[in-house]
Scaffold this motif. Structure first.
Motif, mmCIF file in Angstrom:
data_model
loop_
_atom_site.group_PDB
_atom_site.id
_atom_site.type_symbol
_atom_site.label_atom_id
_atom_site.label_comp_id
_atom_site.label_asym_id
_atom_site.label_seq_id
_atom_site.Cartn_x
_atom_site.Cartn_y
_atom_site.Cartn_z
ATOM 1 N N ARG A 17 71.106 55.489 -62.481
ATOM 2 C CA ARG A 17 71.101 54.318 -63.341
ATOM 3 C C ARG A 17 72.210 53.364 -62.910
ATOM 4 O O ARG A 17 73.366 53.765 -62.776
ATOM 5 N N GLU A 73 68.209 46.887 -65.766
ATOM 6 C CA GLU A 73 66.797 47.178 -65.536
ATOM 7 C C GLU A 73 66.213 46.280 -64.450
ATOM 8 O O GLU A 73 65.500 46.741 -63.542
ATOM 9 N N SER A 81 63.571 59.075 -59.383
ATOM 10 C CA SER A 81 64.463 58.870 -60.512
ATOM 11 C C SER A 81 65.465 60.014 -60.583
ATOM 12 O O SER A 81 65.310 61.054 -59.945
#
Length: 212
Positions: free
Chosen positions: A62, A96, A117
């Motif tokens: 992330r 994002e 991911s």
């Protein structure tokens, strides 16, 4: 252009491309906010780097933004004065949109690297962690109200082997891109160009590091 003061002292923000029309989110003036997107432009004229096939799986962690630039507001700075652009927002949160831009650059510039991911990383994968601390439209101190800003994006990229938690490489990146006019649409376009250059450099460095 009209600005809004942040709720607390801020330091940075990230990139965009005009999505078109007005969004459903309301600004402080009661008018619908204009929504912008960054990281979606086609990179015409950009040289695509070619690297040997690595057969590597890369976990894209992330992307971390400094707290003041993590949301959907568009940040500007002039010296120590920090303001948000009024009646304008990103179409989604900056992290994002930046993640989408990174994945798009890997598809275009390093398709030999499989992006997964964090939850599906798997043994032997390498993780790419990107931390951005500046993401802003910077106005020169003392400039007049009509002078366009320069977009500033900076942050650190780190590659870590997930099997032994050993760092494989780390590098700091910084890009500046002048806006052509002091308007929301032109500032958005400059953010988009800056994001394209920033993410391309990160992807090329990652590809080169994994093949060394």
């Amino acid at each position: 252009m009209t600005f809004l003061k942040p709720h607390r002292y801020l330091l940075t923000v990230s990139a965009l491309l005009l999505l078109g029309g007005c969004g459903g989110l309301l600004g402080s003036s009661g008018k619908p906010d204009t929504l912008f997107r960054f990281g979606a432009a086609e990179q015409n004229g950009t040289t695509v780097a070619e690297f040997p096939a690595t057969g590597r799986t890369l976990t894209l962690a992330r992307i971390r933004f400094a707290p003041e630039i993590e949301g959907d507001r568009i940040l500007t700075t002039r010296g120590s004065r920090v303001l948000y652009v009024k009646d304008a927002r990103w179409v989604a949160s900056a992290p994002e949109l930046c993640a989408q831009a990174m994945k798009r650059q890997f598809d275009q510039r390093a398709s030999n690297i499989q992006i997964v991911s964090w939850r599906t990383g798997g043994a032997g994968a390498v993780a790419l962690q990107l931390n951005l601390d500046r993401f802003e439209a910077r106005y020169a101190l003392g400039s007049d109200e009509k002078s366009p800003p320069t977009i500033l994006i900076s942050g650190d990229a780190t590659l870590t082997d997930l099997t032994n938690r050993q760092m494989q490489g780390s590098r700091r990146f910084l890009k500046e891109e002048p806006a052509r006019q002091n308007s929301k649409a032109e500032i958005a376009a400059a953010f988009d160009r800056a994001t394209a250059r920033f993410t391309a450099d990160v992807v090329d460095w990652t590809s080169q590091t994994l093949t060394d």
